[in-house]
Design an enzyme around this catalytic site. Sequence first.
Site, mmCIF file in Angstrom:
data_model
loop_
_atom_site.group_PDB
_atom_site.id
_atom_site.type_symbol
_atom_site.label_atom_id
_atom_site.label_comp_id
_atom_site.label_asym_id
_atom_site.label_seq_id
_atom_site.Cartn_x
_atom_site.Cartn_y
_atom_site.Cartn_z
ATOM 1 N N GLU A 1 97.436 6.812 44.948
ATOM 2 C CA GLU A 1 96.930 7.284 46.242
ATOM 3 C C GLU A 1 97.930 7.017 47.369
ATOM 4 O O GLU A 1 98.094 7.846 48.256
ATOM 5 C CB GLU A 1 95.581 6.626 46.569
ATOM 6 C CG GLU A 1 94.437 7.146 45.715
ATOM 7 C CD GLU A 1 94.207 8.645 45.829
ATOM 8 O OE1 GLU A 1 94.543 9.237 46.868
ATOM 9 O OE2 GLU A 1 93.718 9.248 44.861
ATOM 10 N N TYR B 1 90.004 6.158 53.710
ATOM 11 C CA TYR B 1 90.257 7.148 52.658
ATOM 12 C C TYR B 1 90.619 6.457 51.336
ATOM 13 O O TYR B 1 90.011 6.710 50.294
ATOM 14 C CB TYR B 1 91.369 8.154 53.063
ATOM 15 C CG TYR B 1 91.848 8.886 51.846
ATOM 16 C CD1 TYR B 1 91.088 9.943 51.324
ATOM 17 C CD2 TYR B 1 92.962 8.459 51.121
ATOM 18 C CE1 TYR B 1 91.448 10.563 50.134
ATOM 19 C CE2 TYR B 1 93.334 9.063 49.942
ATOM 20 C CZ TYR B 1 92.578 10.117 49.456
ATOM 21 O OH TYR B 1 92.921 10.705 48.279
ATOM 22 N N ASP C 1 90.003 13.455 53.157
ATOM 23 C CA ASP C 1 91.420 13.637 53.473
ATOM 24 C C ASP C 1 91.599 15.037 54.052
ATOM 25 O O ASP C 1 90.615 15.737 54.325
ATOM 26 C CB ASP C 1 92.294 13.397 52.223
ATOM 27 C CG ASP C 1 92.164 14.511 51.197
ATOM 28 O OD1 ASP C 1 91.214 15.331 51.301
ATOM 29 O OD2 ASP C 1 93.014 14.592 50.287
HETATM 30 N N1 ADE Z 1 95.941 13.704 46.662
HETATM 31 C C1 ADE Z 1 95.484 12.502 47.020
HETATM 32 N N2 ADE Z 1 94.802 11.934 46.026
HETATM 33 C C2 ADE Z 1 94.844 12.790 44.994
HETATM 34 C C3 ADE Z 1 94.344 12.766 43.681
HETATM 35 N N3 ADE Z 1 93.667 11.712 43.233
HETATM 36 N N4 ADE Z 1 94.588 13.819 42.905
HETATM 37 C C4 ADE Z 1 95.288 14.853 43.382
HETATM 38 N N5 ADE Z 1 95.774 14.941 44.587
HETATM 39 C C5 ADE Z 1 95.574 13.914 45.399
#
Ligand code: ADE
Length: 356
Positions: free
Chosen positions: A34, A117, A135
């Site tokens: 993340e 987040y 997000d």
């Molecule tokens: N962008 C942020 N977290 C994500 C996730 N777990 N899978 C794909 N895109 C992402």
Amino acid sequence: MTNFPKQIREWYFQHGRRLPWRDTKDPYKIWISEIILQQTRVDQGLQYFHRFIKAFPSVQSLARASETRLMQLWQGLGYYSRARNLHHAAQTIVNEHNATIPQTYEKINTLKGIGPYTAAAIASFAYNLPHAVVDGNVYRVLSRYFASDIPIDSSAGKKYFFSLANELLDKKDPATHNQAIMDLGALICKPTKPLCHQCPVSQHCAAFATGTQQDFPVKSKRTTRKKRHLNFLIIISDEHIVIEKRIGNDIWNGLFQFPVIESSEPFTVARISDHLKIKNKISSLKITKLLEKKHLLTHQELHSVFFKIDFPSEEDFRKWVNTTPFETIALNRINEIPFPQLIQQNLKKLLPPGES
Ligand code: ADE
């Protein structure tokens, strides 16, 4: 509207992406993924993720890492404070949580570099706890679906979309729901040219019904970028080059750079020459402009100019370097140094042939 969770879930099972951080419940790997994905797109993030997990397979190994090694692995992602925060949080987890990532949203949210987040992502993906992620993808999907014109960068907008996302959340399987809504935003409900004909929820989407997809999400502020002029000095003598560790509270803290003179307006060779002569009492320097680059960051517009500085003799160079806080490094070891991407990308053009 009530079918929204079911429809995105079914779509996700058929069309969602298989990604390594989705094949695990390990909160450490999820956390790392993340933070990396806050900096880059999934395709590039994959390489960083694999390299990072290979170098630091556990929270203990990350906590023990040297800052330089960490910066090498982060190089190119930018916003190096994120890497430093990861390091700090890993040390907190080892020292205060018995090397186990906390298991509630509230506790996860107290770790350095983790906000609502990331806390919701870790809590839902790793522990299947009912916390909706919000997000950029989620703002886009929800603001279009409901044609909500509350600015997403206002505090009222943040509260509104946070509550809406949590109301819609499939409480039986928050992990899948959160991945599904993010993938829908990334693959279908894209910022420009959304693929509405492939969208599982377009039938009930208010923006689609009125052809106003491009009007959402609404933002109140436009980003303005501060202009900075960075005049880098490339000083090479006897197969060594002068470098400096960057300190201070900015995005490059902890990385290395070439000595730099920051100015509020562009500097010419003559200005550089005056500056060095006055500050360092050096006369007869040869100064050549090598390269100019413009670089856009979220809040800054960087104008970087690289000047090559030649001292009249090795002796003059040594005398000068000894009066500065700078370090020198052998040119053939330059690849071991973590530089900001801005410098790293241009090394080949800045150094003598065969040295990068
Ligand atoms: N962008 C942020 N977290 C994500 C996730 N777990 N899978 C794909 N895109 C992402």
